[in-house]
Design a protein around this motif. Structure first.
Motif, PDB file in Angstrom:
ATOM      1  N   GLN A  73      -9.234 -12.849 -61.054  1.00  0.00           N
ATOM      2  CA  GLN A  73      -9.816 -13.431 -59.862  1.00  0.00           C
ATOM      3  C   GLN A  73      -9.955 -14.939 -59.979  1.00  0.00           C
ATOM      4  N   LYS A  74     -10.039 -15.493 -61.164  1.00  0.00           N
ATOM      5  CA  LYS A  74     -10.203 -16.927 -61.330  1.00  0.00           C
ATOM      6  C   LYS A  74      -8.986 -17.704 -60.851  1.00  0.00           C
ATOM      7  N   SER A  75      -7.807 -17.085 -60.878  1.00  0.00           N
ATOM      8  CA  SER A  75      -6.598 -17.803 -60.515  1.00  0.00           C
ATOM      9  C   SER A  75      -6.437 -17.953 -59.004  1.00  0.00           C
ATOM     10  N   SER A  76      -7.281 -17.312 -58.213  1.00  0.00           N
ATOM     11  CA  SER A  76      -7.176 -17.393 -56.758  1.00  0.00           C
ATOM     12  C   SER A  76      -7.883 -18.640 -56.263  1.00  0.00           C
ATOM     13  N   LYS A  99       0.660 -21.187 -58.451  1.00  0.00           N
ATOM     14  CA  LYS A  99       0.246 -20.007 -57.693  1.00  0.00           C
ATOM     15  C   LYS A  99      -1.065 -20.213 -56.936  1.00  0.00           C
ATOM     16  N   ARG A 100      -1.210 -21.369 -56.322  1.00  0.00           N
ATOM     17  CA  ARG A 100      -2.361 -21.667 -55.472  1.00  0.00           C
ATOM     18  C   ARG A 100      -1.886 -21.851 -54.037  1.00  0.00           C
ATOM     19  N   ALA A 101      -2.649 -21.335 -53.098  1.00  0.00           N
ATOM     20  CA  ALA A 101      -2.347 -21.543 -51.682  1.00  0.00           C
ATOM     21  C   ALA A 101      -2.780 -22.961 -51.303  1.00  0.00           C
ATOM     22  N   VAL A 102      -2.035 -23.588 -50.380  1.00  0.00           N
ATOM     23  CA  VAL A 102      -2.323 -24.969 -49.993  1.00  0.00           C
ATOM     24  C   VAL A 102      -2.350 -25.067 -48.467  1.00  0.00           C
ATOM     25  N   VAL A 103      -3.418 -25.679 -47.956  1.00  0.00           N
ATOM     26  CA  VAL A 103      -3.515 -26.010 -46.540  1.00  0.00           C
ATOM     27  C   VAL A 103      -3.253 -27.506 -46.427  1.00  0.00           C
ATOM     28  N   ILE A 104      -2.244 -27.862 -45.619  1.00  0.00           N
ATOM     29  CA  ILE A 104      -1.828 -29.268 -45.512  1.00  0.00           C
ATOM     30  C   ILE A 104      -2.157 -29.783 -44.118  1.00  0.00           C
ATOM     31  N   ASN A 105      -2.902 -30.883 -44.070  1.00  0.00           N
ATOM     32  CA  ASN A 105      -3.241 -31.544 -42.811  1.00  0.00           C
ATOM     33  C   ASN A 105      -2.396 -32.814 -42.717  1.00  0.00           C
ATOM     34  N   LEU A 106      -1.486 -32.865 -41.732  1.00  0.00           N
ATOM     35  CA  LEU A 106      -0.578 -34.003 -41.577  1.00  0.00           C
ATOM     36  C   LEU A 106      -0.996 -34.918 -40.423  1.00  0.00           C
ATOM     37  N   GLN A 107      -2.243 -34.879 -40.014  1.00  0.00           N
ATOM     38  CA  GLN A 107      -2.683 -35.667 -38.871  1.00  0.00           C
ATOM     39  C   GLN A 107      -2.850 -37.145 -39.200  1.00  0.00           C
ATOM     40  N   ARG A 108      -2.928 -37.519 -40.456  1.00  0.00           N
ATOM     41  CA  ARG A 108      -3.137 -38.919 -40.840  1.00  0.00           C
ATOM     42  C   ARG A 108      -1.884 -39.571 -41.405  1.00  0.00           C
ATOM     43  N   ILE A 109      -0.729 -39.011 -41.121  1.00  0.00           N
ATOM     44  CA  ILE A 109       0.523 -39.573 -41.618  1.00  0.00           C
ATOM     45  C   ILE A 109       1.491 -39.699 -40.447  1.00  0.00           C
ATOM     46  N   GLU A 110       2.412 -40.618 -40.551  1.00  0.00           N
ATOM     47  CA  GLU A 110       3.401 -40.786 -39.476  1.00  0.00           C
ATOM     48  C   GLU A 110       4.229 -39.521 -39.329  1.00  0.00           C
ATOM     49  N   ARG A 111       4.699 -39.291 -38.118  1.00  0.00           N
ATOM     50  CA  ARG A 111       5.405 -38.051 -37.792  1.00  0.00           C
ATOM     51  C   ARG A 111       6.644 -37.848 -38.654  1.00  0.00           C
ATOM     52  N   THR A 137      -2.286 -27.835 -34.966  1.00  0.00           N
ATOM     53  CA  THR A 137      -1.536 -29.047 -34.686  1.00  0.00           C
ATOM     54  C   THR A 137      -1.447 -29.869 -35.966  1.00  0.00           C
ATOM     55  N   ASP A 138      -0.259 -30.002 -36.488  1.00  0.00           N
ATOM     56  CA  ASP A 138       0.006 -30.739 -37.733  1.00  0.00           C
ATOM     57  C   ASP A 138      -0.757 -30.184 -38.938  1.00  0.00           C
ATOM     58  N   ILE A 139      -1.069 -28.888 -38.930  1.00  0.00           N
ATOM     59  CA  ILE A 139      -1.728 -28.236 -40.064  1.00  0.00           C
ATOM     60  C   ILE A 139      -0.875 -27.033 -40.455  1.00  0.00           C
ATOM     61  N   PHE A 140      -0.552 -26.961 -41.745  1.00  0.00           N
ATOM     62  CA  PHE A 140       0.332 -25.908 -42.259  1.00  0.00           C
ATOM     63  C   PHE A 140      -0.325 -25.212 -43.442  1.00  0.00           C
ATOM     64  N   LEU A 141       0.055 -23.955 -43.613  1.00  0.00           N
ATOM     65  CA  LEU A 141      -0.415 -23.157 -44.747  1.00  0.00           C
ATOM     66  C   LEU A 141       0.796 -22.781 -45.587  1.00  0.00           C
ATOM     67  N   CYS A 142       0.777 -23.160 -46.858  1.00  0.00           N
ATOM     68  CA  CYS A 142       1.846 -22.791 -47.798  1.00  0.00           C
ATOM     69  C   CYS A 142       1.237 -21.878 -48.854  1.00  0.00           C
ATOM     70  N   VAL A 143       1.878 -20.730 -49.067  1.00  0.00           N
ATOM     71  CA  VAL A 143       1.365 -19.782 -50.053  1.00  0.00           C
ATOM     72  C   VAL A 143       2.488 -19.363 -51.005  1.00  0.00           C
ATOM     73  N   PRO A 144       2.174 -19.164 -52.288  1.00  0.00           N
ATOM     74  CA  PRO A 144       3.177 -18.648 -53.234  1.00  0.00           C
ATOM     75  C   PRO A 144       3.345 -17.147 -53.058  1.00  0.00           C
ATOM     76  N   GLU A 145       4.168 -16.538 -53.890  1.00  0.00           N
ATOM     77  CA  GLU A 145       4.498 -15.114 -53.740  1.00  0.00           C
ATOM     78  C   GLU A 145       3.324 -14.183 -54.003  1.00  0.00           C
ATOM     79  N   ASN A 146       2.330 -14.588 -54.773  1.00  0.00           N
ATOM     80  CA  ASN A 146       1.214 -13.700 -55.100  1.00  0.00           C
ATOM     81  C   ASN A 146       0.146 -13.654 -54.010  1.00  0.00           C
ATOM     82  N   VAL A 147       0.321 -14.429 -52.920  1.00  0.00           N
ATOM     83  CA  VAL A 147      -0.639 -14.456 -51.823  1.00  0.00           C
ATOM     84  C   VAL A 147       0.031 -13.913 -50.577  1.00  0.00           C
TER      85      VAL A 147
END
Length: 159
Positions: A73-76, A99-111, A137-147
């Protein structure tokens, strides 16, 4: 020594046959008038067995099949990222490789920089067998295979 006798010795079958023969002979030896009543304190005798090698006792620490649930459970983890430059895409991909899930907010970067980051992360996610989804809007979720991602967010985004 024949194969049959080796099998009997290995599985202690010869002892069971001896016990059956003894049990058959005992009632014949007793007279019909004599009835043997077991005493209340009499304990059944354990079966006679040959010296067996003790089975190795598996210790929980030495057994390779035991996995601690706490360590699993610690690796989640979910990482929140808000890149300001394209070079931060490599740091985000390192989280995915670990193997960590990442939420990316691209609202503060040029298109155009945001499109390049998503292209880079799409390749990373594909190589790792994971998934990438747009969650706002400009928010993405990237997950590895274990999620596993369950559910969906509607396609209506306020702009």
């Amino acid at each position: 020594m024949s194969l049959k006798s080796k099998f009997q010795n290995w599985f202690y079958l010869d002892e069971e046959e001896e016990e059956l023969k003894e049990a058959k002979q005992q009632p014949q030896q007793q007279s019909k008038n004599e009835v043997r009543r077991p005493m209340m304190t009499e304990q059944p005798r354990p079966k006679r067995t040959k010296n067996r090698k003790p089975d190795p006792v598996r210790d929980e620490q030495t057994s390779p099949r035991i996995v601690s649930l706490q360590s699993a459970q610690k690796s989640s983890k979910v990482v929140l990222a808000e890149p300001r430059v394209y070079a931060e895409a490599q740091d985000i991909s390192e989280h995915l490789k670990n193997k960590r899930a990442v939420v990316i907010n691209l609202q503060r970067i040029e298109r155009d920089q945001g499109v390049r980051i998503i292209d880079f992360l799409s390749g990373t996610v594909y190589a790792l067998g994971g998934d990438i989804q747009r969650i706002g809007t400009d928010i993405f979720l990237c997950v590895p295979e274990n999620v596993e991602v369950a559910g969906a967010i509607s396609d209506y985004f306020e702009q």
